[in-house]
Design an enzyme around this catalytic site. Structure first.
Site, PDB file in Angstrom:
ATOM      1  N   CYS A   1      19.331   7.139 -11.527  1.00 41.32           N
ATOM      2  CA  CYS A   1      20.169   6.886 -10.352  1.00 41.32           C
ATOM      3  C   CYS A   1      20.046   5.432  -9.870  1.00 41.32           C
ATOM      4  O   CYS A   1      20.392   4.522 -10.600  1.00 41.32           O
ATOM      5  CB  CYS A   1      19.812   7.904  -9.272  1.00 41.32           C
TER       6      CYS A   1
ATOM      7  N   ARG B   1      32.199   9.438  -3.822  1.00 39.87           N
ATOM      8  CA  ARG B   1      30.834   9.773  -4.205  1.00 39.87           C
ATOM      9  C   ARG B   1      30.849  10.873  -5.265  1.00 39.87           C
ATOM     10  O   ARG B   1      31.615  11.834  -5.149  1.00 39.87           O
ATOM     11  CB  ARG B   1      30.071  10.231  -2.958  1.00 39.87           C
TER      12      ARG B   1
ATOM     13  N   HIS C   1      19.812  12.899 -11.579  1.00 40.29           N
ATOM     14  CA  HIS C   1      18.834  12.347 -10.654  1.00 40.29           C
ATOM     15  C   HIS C   1      17.602  13.234 -10.462  1.00 40.29           C
ATOM     16  O   HIS C   1      17.516  14.331 -11.003  1.00 40.29           O
ATOM     17  CB  HIS C   1      19.489  11.966  -9.319  1.00 40.29           C
TER      18      HIS C   1
END
Lengths: 415, 239
Positions: free
Chosen positions: B95, B128, B192
């Site tokens: 990430c 996002r 992530h």
């Protein structure tokens, strides 16, 4: 105390519709009515919450963990003074506040649990006398604001407001949020979870603590942010008030964190003129909060329900739970957050030595976590299977939000 | 690669880059190495400490804009990670940590300079990317399907000197087409947090790179395999 309010016609209509819808929701079994009524009312009168708040003395309670319990304890304490309106089902957004106030009718007092994101909005709408700020830590990170951003949001909202704060001196994020407020009562409410406050929100410097204790002294190594001297603190099983008096706290709710929640409730109540000695018997009457801490007998098992929604909450739950067979249940539905990564933020080592069972939609995520953590466990498909798998006696159940509600439903929606 | 038998794993900057259970990757690597009889020396290096040059595996986690920009500044100023990579240490970055391995990234509305350890750069995407991530891994790595969870606002553009880690089948990854990147012994992903919990074979790849061993004895991955199966089934049909 008689409260007279002259609400505009639109507000009266909205209140009446809101109450009716809530009653309908409950009567038809579609919900507990804590949201739908408020939603309808706010459509009719967007200022309904402000209209319903007018004429009441209000305390708001916000933070990542302990909101519902502290709200209940605070409402119990304020009950010494008179009727208190409160959103006791944990419906903690403006629709829930609107429903709660509409349903309660005219009361001199209200204690409202507020979702931390909505604190600025609810502060503006309700003009509270006191706000309790409990703690801030990571929670549902796939959608929540980062912890430091949340602290900044609070700080901006609280700046120059006439409200009195009752704030946790042990949480650097809370202290930062309250730093520009002049009227603050500090409570050493503790912080077991330190992993969101190693970096100073003020300057980016390192925060150091005197020791690993939950109420350790702390300070930023590069700026002036430091732990304020608390006026209220815990001393074993007692709360010590600003007068230096030691008040023994006998709660039915387990754990140090609930004694800290009681200290916060006492500090808020004191701002309303309630003496700790008068409030304490009321706090002792609280046995469970919307199913949290509820104890149920089923098939010879004494089941206790503990809710843990995020890493800080899990650490508190391990502290509360007895050394007994423990069922962990994890879901990742919308209300829980869809991301289970946080499981690796929790150290499950305190569970070693207890028989551990796991279940829930995301039991496999938990299984991998426990394996890495070297905590032996057994996977069970259902709550019923878990009951059958443990001997008669205590069963501790620790679950996140929807998993908790699922188990509560199996236990006839125990409160 | 260590000449001694101990494996040194460093988690870099947990004070800045640790948002989503990032510690998991350290714990998983340490455990899988330990079960193979390796002596593991895990450590955490904060951003106010020097980066050790002699470790075998370096881990970088996720973080928000401010901490990410600060981490990049401090890693560049320190220079230790670059030296470690030059001596073929293994880097696994997720990430925000992945983005700062490139030439540049966006944080707090500004273009920030990265470490240039991978030939890539990142900017802001239109929205996002939050949700399950899956894709077929570069066949040269010999790994099964990648599965993970992503949560980032960046889009990453790969240069000619890196290869994508995977072709995206679910989610966004770098740009909706490719996910992650690798070159030599440096590997980054948008999967992530504890990415290795769902991808034990990727954990073993990093351990093989670090130890120089061609194979590692198999472990009982029953629970990881069940988790993988469940997640990959759950996202089927969402493409």
């Amino acid at each position: 105390m008689r409260v007279t309010t002259h609400r505009p016609f639109r507000a009266r209509l909205a209140t009446s519709v809101s109450r009716g819808a809530a009653a309908l929701s409950r009567a038809t079994g579609r919900g507990d009515g804590s949201v739908i009524g408020g939603r309808l009312g706010l459509i009719i009168d967007p200022d309904l919450l402000a209209h319903l708040a007018a004429g009441r003395e209000i305390a708001l309670v916000s933070g990542t963990n302990g909101k519902t319990t502290t709200t209940r304890l605070t409402a119990a304490a304020l009950g010494v003074r008179g009727p208190v309106a409160t959103n006791s089902y944990g419906a903690n957004m403006p629709t829930g506040h609107t429903s709660a106030l509409a349903k309660a009718g005219e009361t001199p007092y209200a204690v409202l649990e507020v979702d931390e994101h909505y604190l600025p909005q609810v502060l503006a709408a309700t003009g509270p006398r006191v706000i309790a700020l409990l703690n801030l830590s990571r929670d549902q990170l796939d959608r929540a604001k980062e912890v430091a951003m949340m602290a900044q949001l609070w700080r901006d909202a609280l700046r120059d407001k006439p409200v009195h704060l009752v704030a946790n001196a042990d949480d650097p994020m809370v202290v930062f949020a309250a730093a520009e407020s002049t009227n603050v009562t500090w409570v050493a409410a503790g912080q077991r979870w330190h992993d969101d406050s190693w970096v100073c929100p003020e300057c980016g410097g390192a925060i150091v603590r005197a020791d690993d204790g939950v109420d350790a002294d702390w300070r930023c190594t590069t700026c002036n942010l430091r732990r304020p001297a608390p006026q209220w603190r815990l001393d074993g099983e007692a709360v010590v008030g600003p007068d230096g008096n030691r008040y023994p706290v006998h709660l039915q709710l387990p754990g140090r964190v609930n004694r800290a929640n009681a200290a916060t409730a006492l500090a808020v109540a004191a701002r309303f003129g309630v003496a700790p000695a008068d409030a304490l018997p009321r706090l002792a009457e609280v046995a469970s909060v919307a199913g949290r801490y509820a104890q149920v007998q089923r098939d010879g098992r004494a089941i206790r329900l503990l809710l843990a929604k995020n890493p800080a909450g899990w650490l508190e739950a391990f502290d509360m739970a007895d050394q007994a067979p423990t069922l962990l249940s994890i879901n990742a539905r919308d209300p829980d957050g869809l991301d289970t990564s946080w499981l690796f933020d929790v150290d499950f080592a305190p569970l070693r030595g207890r028989p551990v069972l796991i279940t829930g939609d995301r039991a496999f995520d938990l299984a991998v976590r426990l394996e890495v953590n070297e905590v032996p466990f057994r996977h069970v498909p259902t709550f019923a299977a878990a009951l059958a798998a443990v001997p008669p006696g205590r069963l501790e159940v620790i679950a996140n939000y929807t998993a908790f509600q699922d188990i509560r439903a199996e236990l006839d929606r125990v409160n | 690669m260590s000449t001694e038998s101990r494996l040194r794993i460093v988690w870099l900057y947990p004070d800045l880059l640790s948002t989503y259970g990032d510690r998991g990757n350290l714990l998983i690597l340490a455990r899988r190495a330990h079960l193979r009889g390796l002596t593991v020396e895990p450590s955490e290096v904060r951003s106010d400490q020097p980066v050790p040059v002699e470790a075998d595996i370096y881990l970088l986690g996720g973080g928000e804009d401010g901490p990410q920009a600060l981490a990049a500044q401090r890693l560049i100023a320190d220079g230790g990670l670059r030296k470690a990579v030059e001596r073929r240490a293994v880097v696994f970055a997720v990430c925000a940590g992945y983005q700062l391995m490139g030439a540049s990234f966006f944080a707090k509305g500004q273009r920030c300079t990265g470490l240039e350890l991978l030939d890539l750069s990142s900017d802001r995407g239109p929205s996002r990317a939050v949700g399950e991530l899956a894709g077929e891994v570069d066949p040269d790595l010999g790994l099964p399907t990648l599965t993970g969870f992503e949560n980032h606002g960046g889009r990453t553009h790969l240069g000619p000197d890196v290869r994508p880690l995977a072709r995206v089948s679910v989610g966004v990854g770098n740009d909706g087409q490719t996910e992650g990147a690798w070159s030599g012994t440096v590997l980054g992903t948008y999967s992530h947090g504890p990415a290795l919990s769902r991808n034990p074979a990727l954990a073993d790849l990093l351990l093989r790179w670090a130890t120089g061993r061609q194979t590692l004895e198999p472990l009982d991955d029953t629970w990881s395999d069940r988790l993988r199966g469940e997640r990959l089934t759950a996202v089927k049909g969402t493409t």
